[in-house]
Design an enzyme around this catalytic site. Structure first.
Site, PDB file in Angstrom:
ATOM      1  N   PHE A  90      13.712 -51.060 -11.899  1.00 27.33           N
ATOM      2  CA  PHE A  90      13.499 -51.288 -13.335  1.00 27.33           C
ATOM      3  C   PHE A  90      14.265 -52.510 -13.843  1.00 27.33           C
ATOM      4  CE2 PHE A  90      12.420 -46.729 -13.127  1.00 27.33           C
ATOM      5  CZ  PHE A  90      11.186 -46.786 -13.738  1.00 27.33           C
ATOM      6  N   GLU A 136      13.783 -30.616 -12.290  1.00 26.74           N
ATOM      7  CA  GLU A 136      12.365 -30.906 -12.065  1.00 26.74           C
ATOM      8  C   GLU A 136      11.902 -30.357 -10.710  1.00 26.74           C
ATOM      9  OE1 GLU A 136      12.662 -35.100 -12.629  1.00 26.74           O
ATOM     10  OE2 GLU A 136      12.292 -34.982 -14.783  1.00 26.74           O
TER      11      GLU A 136
END
Lengths: 441, 441
Positions: free
Chosen positions: B34, B191
């Protein structure tokens, strides 16, 4: 239960109550490809127990594997978990295991680890691997295209070659990196050649700053005197012309004499290349060895007219591992052959358990025709009197293959990927999955 | 050009005319995550040459990596080739290469193989790996989740455990195979726990014949006294409750003392398990070592307020490898932090080359809020005064993540995969990719 092996839980025995099956016959299928899966599906409503064993947890739609290799599809777009496909067949269990042999006396499939599965009927549908014709050492230098890992290896080879060329200062080495030699001019070699040409001349065109991708050489080497020997000569000729227009060089009537670190010897010519892909032939799985059966020079088991193994009327071999002759010709290693053989064997087994008559007439393959794709929007079709090539043939190829894919999800995804590639000239899965875990940054 | 290393072709030098860059400054970015990608994008129209180096050929959208690990997505659904992303930036080149060090005196990034790239400005955005806190030997037994290969290893572990349990006659071993221990209760651990619970209790439910999937144990071990320490306590509590309803056991305030072949020691308790997944912490890439810079105990480089390295005003470190303190707190290792740092550093570099003023005020991170997903249709959102959980939060999570995915193709595919999973309770990529090439049948 013998002392050497321990019965593995097959579909009718709970893990804690291991015993040989009693009255309901147990059909064991080894291999979850087109043939094996077909047998399992056909037996879903028959009064038998079925266990299908595969060393992978998935069925692979091999006809589209070249797209995984050339960054057009992901492996899971053309794979389905075998146990998910057979989920609703209550008489069928799936085992993911590597078969190591067969104990013919005890009627057991051996899984290594001293585990075994007893069978009443056994169907071997274990497929084929790449054939390096006595040169297994070439495999390291020239990956084949039979498994998902093969496809990821080819993708890695192809994409990494462009990356390495981009940072290579030596011109000779750069040329070798941008030369792709495909050994074998059957449908897979042709599909790969077309897809690599599209990749080099379209998808990657504006992505590099130093290398000139129009310098990319793609060379298709074929031993016989023309490519696509399974197709009529006129269609093969049109495919050749299309490939040449896409920038593929075709060398027919030439044999690869040596595969080396620095390239290949084709006849007396040395082609300097870092990228060799092998689709020149297949050899059968070792099922023949397991059975101590009579095999041909490619290891295919010589089966009887009802596809059973001579001397073992309850053992059948189908698909790429079986040698079946019809009208004086060996049946080719194609999905439709394996599927029809699977259907036939299932009917023979069902018939025997219910006292029917199927299997008394020999297996007969009905050839519905053949299709192949050459590249973006160009296919060839040979169906009975119908022979055509071009965009329509490509669409026919695509629709037939999407129809035979398993499951709504895969059909939609593959259709989307093809549409996206067709519209944008891009390929969707251009990622190099590292061979080994690289955990350091 | 020095005699030790050979200049690699960077964006402004053709391979055959290698020389140091002349007037236009050369910005070298190491890492295409990123942060690094953001720097490259921001510099696309500035009067500089840019070279971005990554050891992979793709940018990976890490926030959805847990879905690759739990058979919901394919790697290429959340990956894009870096050179394709930057295709239209004529001033930018991409190199796929492994950086081995930095020659500070010669201003060169070393690539091994005696190759090097000269820089005028250097941005290190090399990310982080799993931290085993002094026990590197645990990595083999407890894969982390930082790379695509990590994700495929976790997927292999999880799916293979069910397959092995199906053929395991020993009850204790079967229980260990059906026990999943997730070490670390941050967003990734949460998650994963949710997704594995869905897999066991929904997707796989009717697929097995011998094992009872309701026996599956999923245990989330967290050192601090609650999960999701980055979120407000009320939201973390709701996430805990949701996980427990999904069948996840949560052990907070407990530390893993040992990872062994037969399981883990959590405090004084031994949990027998074959499946341990490690999301307990990260350590920075070795960029600090390359720079001989001052680092914290996790290897993060202590940068100045303008993100440059003390003593090297032309070298910047951003993302997970940088230690940035704001309001007395370290900034977390999140994508928005790396992206904002990337934007800031690009503006500093652009400003210096054009005589502007950016970079004179220190970097300031603007926290837009945090989202996490717990499982099917349940998320948590913490954006300023807005705190909510449930279906709406899950939709917010999904939309924000799809928005930040790169490219139309990936957005459509990921949306389709989520929709398909939501509607059918199935997971689309349930295939076990073999670790090593298995070419024999």
């Amino acid at each position: 239960m013998d002392t050497q092996t321990r019965q593995v839980n097959s579909s009718e025995v709970a893990p804690t109550q291991q015993q040989k099956p009693t009255t309901t016959p147990h059909v064991v299928i080894v291999g979850g490809g087109f043939g094996g899966l077909q047998v399992a599906k056909e037996l879903g409503r028959q009064p038998v127990h079925v266990t299908i064993i595969d060393r992978h947890n998935f069925h692979l739609f091999q006809p589209m594997l070249y797209q995984v290799a050339t960054a057009g599809l992901s492996p899971s777009d053309i794979s389905n978990p075998i146990r998910a496909i057979l989920e609703k067949q209550n008489n069928t269990g799936t085992l993911m295991a590597e078969v190591t042999g067969i104990d013919l006396d005890e009627q057991q499939v051996l899984l290594g680890d001293r585990q075994a599965v007893h069978y009443d009927y056994l169907v071997l549908a274990t497929g084929a691997t790449s054939n390096y014709f006595g040169h297994p050492e070439w495999q390291q230098l020239a990956p084949g295209l039979k498994s998902v890992n093969d496809a990821l290896a080819v993708r890695r080879t192809v994409l990494s070659a462009f990356e390495a060329a981009e940072r290579e200062p030596d011109e000779q080495k750069r040329k070798a990196l941008l030369t792709f030699v495909l050994v074998g001019g059957g449908p897979t070699g042709v599909e790969l050649a077309g897809a690599i040409a599209e990749l080099a001349h379209q998808s990657l065109k504006c992505n590099f700053r130093h290398i000139d991708l129009s310098m990319t050489r793609i060379i298709l080497v074929q031993g016989p005197d023309r490519i696509l020997p399974g197709f009529p000569a006129t269609l093969a000729q049109r495919a050749s012309k299309q490939l040449q227009q896409m920038g593929v060089e075709i060398k027919t009537g030439e044999h690869v004499k040596e595969v080396r670190e620095d390239g290949v010897m084709v006849g007396d010519e040395h082609l300097a290349t870092e990228n060799i892909i092998w689709t020149a032939g297949v050899k059968a799985s070792p099922a023949g060895e397991w059975l101590h059966a009579d095999v041909d020079h490619d290891g295919r088991v010589k089966v009887q007219s009802n596809l059973s193994v001579p001397g073992h009327s309850n053992i059948f071999v189908i698909g790429d591992t079986a040698l079946v002759t019809q009208n004086g010709k060996h049946l080719p290693g194609l999905a439709p052959v394996a599927i029809q053989e699977g259907k036939y064997v299932a009917s023979v087994i069902a018939s025997r358990t219910t006292g029917g008559t199927a299997g008394r007439s020999p297996f007969h393959y009905f050839d519905k025709g053949t299709l192949a794709t050459v590249g973006r929007g160009f296919g060839i079709v040979d169906i009975g009197p119908l022979r055509f090539s071009g965009l329509l043939a490509w669409l026919a190829w695509l629709l037939v293959h999407i129809f035979f894919l398993i499951g709504f999800r895969n059909r939609i995804l593959v259709l989307l990927e093809y549409a996206w590639t067709y519209i944008t000239f891009q390929r969707g899965t251009r990622i190099i999955l590292p061979e080994n875990d690289v955990r350091q940054p």
